[in-house]
Design a protein around this motif. Structure first.
Motif, PDB file in Angstrom:
ATOM      1  N   SER A 629      45.720  64.192  17.144  1.00 31.24           N
ATOM      2  CA  SER A 629      45.772  63.066  18.085  1.00 31.24           C
ATOM      3  C   SER A 629      46.605  62.251  17.796  1.00 31.24           C
ATOM      4  O   SER A 629      46.748  61.944  16.605  1.00 31.24           O
ATOM      5  CB  SER A 629      44.109  62.453  18.381  1.00 31.24           C
ATOM      6  OG  SER A 629      43.193  63.159  18.969  1.00 31.24           O
ATOM      7  N   ALA A 631      48.081  58.473  17.062  1.00 33.79           N
ATOM      8  CA  ALA A 631      47.716  57.440  16.589  1.00 33.79           C
ATOM      9  C   ALA A 631      47.643  56.196  17.482  1.00 33.79           C
ATOM     10  O   ALA A 631      48.679  55.746  18.347  1.00 33.79           O
ATOM     11  CB  ALA A 631      48.414  57.003  15.170  1.00 33.79           C
ATOM     12  N   ASP A 661      36.614  55.718  20.383  1.00 33.87           N
ATOM     13  CA  ASP A 661      36.918  55.819  19.018  1.00 33.87           C
ATOM     14  C   ASP A 661      38.826  56.205  19.257  1.00 33.87           C
ATOM     15  O   ASP A 661      39.306  56.531  20.151  1.00 33.87           O
ATOM     16  CB  ASP A 661      36.670  57.001  18.502  1.00 33.87           C
ATOM     17  CG  ASP A 661      34.982  57.008  18.315  1.00 33.87           C
ATOM     18  OD1 ASP A 661      34.563  55.639  18.457  1.00 33.87           O
ATOM     19  OD2 ASP A 661      34.267  57.927  18.136  1.00 33.87           O
ATOM     20  N   THR A 662      39.425  55.636  17.943  1.00 34.15           N
ATOM     21  CA  THR A 662      40.762  55.705  18.038  1.00 34.15           C
ATOM     22  C   THR A 662      41.124  56.019  16.567  1.00 34.15           C
ATOM     23  O   THR A 662      40.958  55.187  15.757  1.00 34.15           O
ATOM     24  CB  THR A 662      41.470  54.143  18.384  1.00 34.15           C
ATOM     25  OG1 THR A 662      40.883  53.828  19.487  1.00 34.15           O
ATOM     26  CG2 THR A 662      43.029  54.196  18.551  1.00 34.15           C
ATOM     27  N   TRP A 663      41.833  56.989  16.490  1.00 32.52           N
ATOM     28  CA  TRP A 663      42.577  57.251  15.077  1.00 32.52           C
ATOM     29  C   TRP A 663      43.715  56.275  14.880  1.00 32.52           C
ATOM     30  O   TRP A 663      44.539  56.020  15.629  1.00 32.52           O
ATOM     31  CB  TRP A 663      43.340  58.660  15.096  1.00 32.52           C
ATOM     32  CG  TRP A 663      42.133  59.838  15.429  1.00 32.52           C
ATOM     33  CD1 TRP A 663      42.062  60.588  16.514  1.00 32.52           C
ATOM     34  CD2 TRP A 663      41.349  60.322  14.472  1.00 32.52           C
ATOM     35  NE1 TRP A 663      40.872  61.514  16.290  1.00 32.52           N
ATOM     36  CE2 TRP A 663      40.617  61.357  15.108  1.00 32.52           C
ATOM     37  CE3 TRP A 663      41.188  60.091  13.053  1.00 32.52           C
ATOM     38  CZ2 TRP A 663      39.479  62.125  14.178  1.00 32.52           C
ATOM     39  CZ3 TRP A 663      40.201  60.595  12.218  1.00 32.52           C
ATOM     40  CH2 TRP A 663      39.374  61.611  12.938  1.00 32.52           C
ATOM     41  N   THR A 664      43.567  56.002  13.516  1.00 30.54           N
ATOM     42  CA  THR A 664      44.767  54.675  13.174  1.00 30.54           C
ATOM     43  C   THR A 664      45.934  55.442  12.534  1.00 30.54           C
ATOM     44  O   THR A 664      46.981  54.697  12.255  1.00 30.54           O
ATOM     45  CB  THR A 664      44.226  53.965  12.461  1.00 30.54           C
ATOM     46  OG1 THR A 664      43.597  54.434  11.087  1.00 30.54           O
ATOM     47  CG2 THR A 664      43.017  53.299  12.903  1.00 30.54           C
ATOM     48  N   ASN A 668      44.967  61.649  11.182  1.00 31.50           N
ATOM     49  CA  ASN A 668      43.961  61.717  11.747  1.00 31.50           C
ATOM     50  C   ASN A 668      42.597  62.001  10.611  1.00 31.50           C
ATOM     51  O   ASN A 668      41.751  62.387  10.602  1.00 31.50           O
ATOM     52  CB  ASN A 668      43.403  62.844  12.679  1.00 31.50           C
ATOM     53  CG  ASN A 668      44.194  62.894  13.983  1.00 31.50           C
ATOM     54  OD1 ASN A 668      43.991  63.726  14.834  1.00 31.50           O
ATOM     55  ND2 ASN A 668      44.798  61.806  14.022  1.00 31.50           N
ATOM     56  N   THR A 670      41.722  58.328   9.318  1.00 25.50           N
ATOM     57  CA  THR A 670      41.083  57.047   9.465  1.00 25.50           C
ATOM     58  C   THR A 670      40.798  56.985  10.869  1.00 25.50           C
ATOM     59  O   THR A 670      41.928  57.089  11.640  1.00 25.50           O
ATOM     60  CB  THR A 670      41.735  56.056   8.757  1.00 25.50           C
ATOM     61  OG1 THR A 670      43.102  55.980   9.273  1.00 25.50           O
ATOM     62  CG2 THR A 670      41.810  56.284   7.168  1.00 25.50           C
ATOM     63  N   LYS A 671      39.924  56.233  11.218  1.00 25.64           N
ATOM     64  CA  LYS A 671      39.416  56.227  12.666  1.00 25.64           C
ATOM     65  C   LYS A 671      38.817  54.737  12.818  1.00 25.64           C
ATOM     66  O   LYS A 671      37.955  54.455  12.114  1.00 25.64           O
ATOM     67  CB  LYS A 671      38.624  57.267  13.310  1.00 25.64           C
ATOM     68  CG  LYS A 671      38.270  57.273  14.696  1.00 25.64           C
ATOM     69  CD  LYS A 671      37.531  58.406  15.110  1.00 25.64           C
ATOM     70  CE  LYS A 671      36.163  58.688  14.438  1.00 25.64           C
ATOM     71  NZ  LYS A 671      35.572  59.703  15.026  1.00 25.64           N
ATOM     72  N   ASP A 673      35.916  53.000  15.008  1.00 20.08           N
ATOM     73  CA  ASP A 673      34.857  53.448  15.986  1.00 20.08           C
ATOM     74  C   ASP A 673      34.985  52.380  17.432  1.00 20.08           C
ATOM     75  O   ASP A 673      35.605  51.574  17.330  1.00 20.08           O
ATOM     76  CB  ASP A 673      33.573  52.864  15.518  1.00 20.08           C
ATOM     77  CG  ASP A 673      33.313  53.612  14.212  1.00 20.08           C
ATOM     78  OD1 ASP A 673      33.603  54.974  14.047  1.00 20.08           O
ATOM     79  OD2 ASP A 673      32.349  53.326  13.499  1.00 20.08           O
ATOM     80  N   ASN A 707      42.766  48.209  12.636  1.00 21.31           N
ATOM     81  CA  ASN A 707      42.250  48.360  11.188  1.00 21.31           C
ATOM     82  C   ASN A 707      42.017  47.252  10.189  1.00 21.31           C
ATOM     83  O   ASN A 707      41.629  47.373   9.125  1.00 21.31           O
ATOM     84  CB  ASN A 707      42.681  49.833  10.586  1.00 21.31           C
ATOM     85  CG  ASN A 707      44.066  49.428  10.241  1.00 21.31           C
ATOM     86  OD1 ASN A 707      44.579  48.603  10.722  1.00 21.31           O
ATOM     87  ND2 ASN A 707      44.594  50.258   9.402  1.00 21.31           N
TER      88      ASN A 707
END
Length: 725
Positions: A629, A631, A661-664, A668, A670-671, A673, A707
């Motif tokens: 995905s 970022a 939810d979002t990947w930083t 992929n 760290t995510k 919530d 984050n």
């Protein structure tokens, strides 16, 4: 240039379904009247129904057409619905908007449209690009317009996910005047003024202003805003209208930017601030603009808009940082944590950046017939000069890095800020010049069927100069230019008066290997190794725009597929540093639904839902990214607000904002919530007085905007406004 591209499977399937519906439908309804420019024109800004009535047109389309006639998704947001809760930054206001992902960045706005970044090139104010590094305040903004999907045919270079246009408040002959004040949690307080006076049948003047201060739930964090914007409008009552406006908008703040929450020790409170004594950021925006329209005839109009914009950002602070778990934890600039175990090691930066933009747009709009076909044509020419000059320092004169330390559990701070004898490491100057000629034609093939055709030619040039080393030496100057074509194509079919089905294809370009900002080339870069090829975003979209309940409720439903391609890389820079090849492709697919209006005599609602799957389709340079995905893109976004008006004097509102939810990072690993935030408000009107009490984050939900930045806990804001003619 080859523009032909295979349609994605799900769009092809939907197009087949749409064609079947078209074939099966035998009744055709003719649209016989054009709706007013704005349904809410002249309505009091604080009217309790205003934020639940949609705009019929959007200036972001540049063609004065009804939004239903545009074969793309267009969202229009009245900012007053967010002012109610105390929001002022653009990224905060866009939270939960379908297809839009936002995050926190101390220096600017973190906004993704349909999977792709909009920060560098896709945010506009009154149709002029808001380039540069600055926080974008909405203190003098009336509404936010979002044209989703590639829009290079109208605006030139783009990240490809869409365009955001902020429409400001200016003198007119309809708006009432008002004074207001607000006060709330965290010592948030301020005053606003909006005086709009009709001097005569030909002249109107307006002055808007705001002064406000607020602290934060985070220790040591605060900000102060000062905005002033005078304007006047001249209307000769014979087809000519001219508006001139000046806006001054300054935001002083103690910055709030800490380390990633994943790296903080257990027990760290979200109320912990990381600013050191003396830290600050100043953002200053000044805009002068002129907007002239003249009716050449009953069917033809010419429009000329010119603006000069200066954005300035100056910051002096410690930021980011690394948690020192051990004495030998590596720090970002190569320092060590010796003697600071259990503390945050912060890196110091000073930066002063100025950005200026001179922009001119000229448009000719009109209608004509070719046989039985009616054309609604827009032809335009754009010319702009954008300049950026950053200065950066992060070391002492002796070359030693500057660090600060914060204990996240106690809040104790240790600053090693020096005497100010800094080493400026960067002083560059960048200049971007662009010109574009475009044409867009809406052709009425039948009373119920329209065809949209558009094409744009762009020529752009980027220049850079290293002013730290030399101001005039040719060895420290670089320049590169190129040109491209951008098309769009769409069809709109109205099987019934209240429903419009559409399908479209559009393309955008990001020049010089995807570098959409002003500083695309560095002053010491070897241009023989520079990749001048642009990236492209191609979108296929289909959807339906409808009115329900006797035009009291409006909806938009769309499906889209965007492919970013011609992404470049060097297969083997050691063997052949001059060889560039196509790295792969990124894809963003999704569904969006939005709605706004009145469902009963006393109940209003607005909201929407967006599903956005943005992934790496192919990455030859890093095959491990395939299928990952992108970022910063939330898979699910949405909001729903309901307002109940039992009588003319009172109302209540409750709403929920959802961010998934979002990947930083692209790997992929760290995510963030997702979260659901509930907001609520009550309002009371008494003659010319309007009062509201709003509660943000009613359930006191703990969530993270990025984050490194938590969302604000439960907070209150009381507003009072007095409206007069």
């Amino acid at each position: 240039m080859i523009l032909k591209k295979r349609k994605p499977l799900f769009i092809t399937s939907l197009s087949t379904l749409t064609l079947s519906i078209l074939t099966a439908t035998s009744a055709h309804a003719q649209v016989s009247a054009v709706l007013p420019t704005l349904v809410i024109e002249g309505m009091d800004e604080n009217d309790p129904t205003r934020t639940y009535i949609d705009y019929q047109q959007a200036s972001v389309t540049r063609n004065n057409l009804n939004k239903k006639d545009i074969p793309q998704t267009i969202d229009t947001i009245d900012v007053q619905k967010y002012k109610l809760y105390g929001a002022n930054d653009l990224s905060v206001m866009l939270q939960g908007t379908p297809g839009v992902s936002t995050s926190y960045d101390m220096r600017g706005d973190g906004i993704m449209l349909r999977g792709f970044s909009a920060d560098s090139s896709d945010i506009y104010r009154d149709g002029n690009r808001e380039s540069g590094q600055v926080r974008r305040s909405t203190a003098n903004v009336e509404r936010i317009e979002i044209l989703k999907g590639p829009a290079s045919v109208l605006y030139g270079r783009s990240g490809g996910g869409g365009v955001i246009n902020m429409v400001t408040k200016y003198a007119n002959f309809n708006t009432a005047s008002s004074f207001g004040a607000y006060a709330g949690s965290y010592d948030n307080k301020g005053v606003v003024v909006d005086i709009n006076e009709v001097i005569s049948d030909h002249w109107a003047v307006r002055l808007t202003g705001e002064h406000g201060k607020t602290e934060s739930f985070r220790q040591g964090i605060e900000s102060e805003i000062n905005m002033l914007s005078p304007s006047f409008t001249y209307n000769n009552q014979n087809g000519l209208t001219w508006t001139a406006q000046y806006t001054y908008d300054k935001l002083h703040r103690i910055p709030d930017r800490g380390p990633a929450f994943q790296n903080l020790p257990e027990g760290t409170s979200i109320k912990t601030g990381f600013a050191q004594d003396g830290d600050f950021v100043d953002d200053k925006l000044q805009v002068i603009r002129s907007n002239l329209r003249y009716d050449l005839s009953d069917t033809w109009q010419i429009h000329w808009a010119a603006s000069y914009r200066e954005a300035y950002q100056n910051f002096d602070h410690f930021y980011l940082g690394t948690y020192c778990a051990t004495e030998f934890t590596p720090v970002r600039t190569g320092g060590a944590c010796a003697g600071h175990v259990g503390e945050i090691s912060q890196v110091y930066y000073w930066q002063e950046t100025s950005n200026s933009t001179l922009a001119n747009t000229l448009e000719l709009q009109g209608e004509f017939m070719t046989g039985a076909l009616r054309h609604q044509l827009t032809v335009g020419f754009d010319y702009s000069i954008e300049e950026r000059e950053p200065k950066l320092a992060n070391e002492n004169r002796d070359g030693s890095p500057i660090f600060g330390y914060v204990n996240p559990l106690t809040g104790e701070r240790t600053s090693t800020r020096g005497s100010g004898d800094l080493q400026i490491r960067t002083h560059n100057y960048a200049k971007g010049t662009s010109s574009g000629l475009f044409m867009q034609d809406l052709i009425s093939l039948r009373p119920d069927l329209d065809l949209m055709l558009g094409l744009r030619y762009d020529h752009y040039k980027s220049q850079a100069q290293n002013r730290l080393l030399s101001s005039d030496d040719i060895n420290y100057q670089r320049s590169i230019s190129d040109q491209t074509l951008s098309p769009n194509l769409g069809v709109v079919w109205r099987p019934a008066l209240d429903h419009a089905l559409y399908a479209s294809y559009s393309r955008s370009f990001a020049p010089f290997g995807g570098r959409v900002s002003v500083n695309t080339v560095s002053a010491n870069q070897n241009l023989e190794l520079f990749d001048a090829e642009p990236q492209y975003n191609d979108q296929y979209e289909t959807g339906v725009k409808s009115d329900w309940l006797n035009e009291r409720l409006s909806t938009q439903l769309s499906l889209f597929d965007i492919r970013k391609h011609n992404i470049r890389y060097r297969p083997d820079p050691d063997a052949d540093p001059y060889l560039w090849a196509v790295q792969g492709e990124q894809q963003s697919r999704g569904l969006e639904l939005s709605f706004i209006g009145r469902v009963t005599d006393n109940v209003y609602l607005r909201g929407g839902y967006g599903y956005n799957k943005a992934t790496v389709k192919e990455d030859k340079a890093s095959p491990g990214n395939n299928g990952k995905s992108l970022a910063g893109v939330a898979r699910h976004t949405g909001n729903l607000f309901v307002r109940y008006l039992p009588n003319d004097n009172t109302y209540g509102e409750i709403g929920v904002t959802h961010v998934g939810d979002t990947w930083t990072n692209l790997s992929n690993t760290t995510k963030l919530d997702g979260f659901n935030r509930v907001d609520a408000a009550v309002g009371y009107n008494m003659d010319q007085w309007r009062m509201t009490l709003a509660v943000s984050n009613l359930l006191d939900k703990e969530y993270w905007r990025s984050n490194a930045m938590p969302g604000t806990p439960r907070s209150l804001l009381f507003r009072v406004n007095y409206t007069f003619d």
